[in-house]
Write a protein that holds these residues in place. Structure first.
Motif, PDB file in Angstrom:
ATOM      1  N   MET A  86      -3.822  -0.170   2.428  1.00  0.00           N
ATOM      2  CA  MET A  86      -3.659  -0.788   2.292  1.00  0.00           C
ATOM      3  C   MET A  86      -2.748  -0.500   1.472  1.00  0.00           C
ATOM      4  SD  MET A  86      -6.141  -3.566   3.104  1.00  0.00           S
ATOM      5  CE  MET A  86      -6.094  -4.377   2.124  1.00  0.00           C
ATOM      6  N   THR A  87      -2.422   0.088   0.800  1.00  0.00           N
ATOM      7  CA  THR A  87      -0.795   0.549   0.034  1.00  0.00           C
ATOM      8  C   THR A  87       0.714   0.405   1.018  1.00  0.00           C
ATOM      9  OG1 THR A  87      -1.345   2.580  -0.114  1.00  0.00           O
ATOM     10  CG2 THR A  87      -1.972   1.401  -1.973  1.00  0.00           C
ATOM     11  N   THR A  88       0.329   1.090   1.989  1.00  0.00           N
ATOM     12  CA  THR A  88       1.535   0.429   3.045  1.00  0.00           C
ATOM     13  C   THR A  88       2.099  -0.299   3.571  1.00  0.00           C
ATOM     14  OG1 THR A  88       0.512   2.940   3.515  1.00  0.00           O
ATOM     15  CG2 THR A  88       2.497   1.877   5.160  1.00  0.00           C
ATOM     16  N   LYS A  89       2.914  -0.701   3.201  1.00  0.00           N
ATOM     17  CA  LYS A  89       3.869  -1.521   3.514  1.00  0.00           C
ATOM     18  C   LYS A  89       3.648  -2.106   5.080  1.00  0.00           C
ATOM     19  CE  LYS A  89       8.404  -4.363   3.035  1.00  0.00           C
ATOM     20  NZ  LYS A  89       9.742  -4.770   2.536  1.00  0.00           N
ATOM     21  N   ALA A  90       3.081  -3.548   5.498  1.00  0.00           N
ATOM     22  CA  ALA A  90       3.483  -3.385   6.771  1.00  0.00           C
ATOM     23  C   ALA A  90       4.876  -3.844   8.133  1.00  0.00           C
ATOM     24  CB  ALA A  90       2.888  -5.214   7.148  1.00  0.00           C
TER      25      ALA A  90
END
Length: 93
Positions: A86-90
């Motif tokens: 949820m905190t990693t950029k797509a």
């Protein structure tokens, strides 16, 4: 007893498709190392199973249903993998 695929009777299924759809299917099938027939049968089988499963009805008693709803409503436990996801950029952002 399950039917043996090598001796099971097969029937013909004719389709009329636009040339661009045929080419799209052919390219995708080739990419996966399948024939167009294999590709279409697999996709059709999967779609048919999904359609039937979407309409499956499960009958449970009131106690089991209450436990099911309770688990759905309960907050999820902390989870490092979920937090990281949820905190990693797509990649497409």
């Amino acid at each position: 007893m399950a039917a043996n695929h090598s001796t099971a009777k097969r029937e013909t299924l004719n389709l009329r498709v636009k040339p661009e759809d045929r080419e799209l299917i052919a390219r995708a099938a080739q990419l996966l190392g399948k024939t167009r027939t294999e590709f279409l049968l697999e996709a059709g089988r999967r779609a048919a199973q999904d359609a039937l499963l979407d309409r499956a009805l499960f009958n449970v008693g009131p106690e089991n249903y209450a436990r099911f709803v309770e688990r759905l409503d309960a907050p999820s436990a902390p989870n490092e993998k979920l937090r990281r996801m949820m905190t990693t950029k797509a990649p497409w952002d």
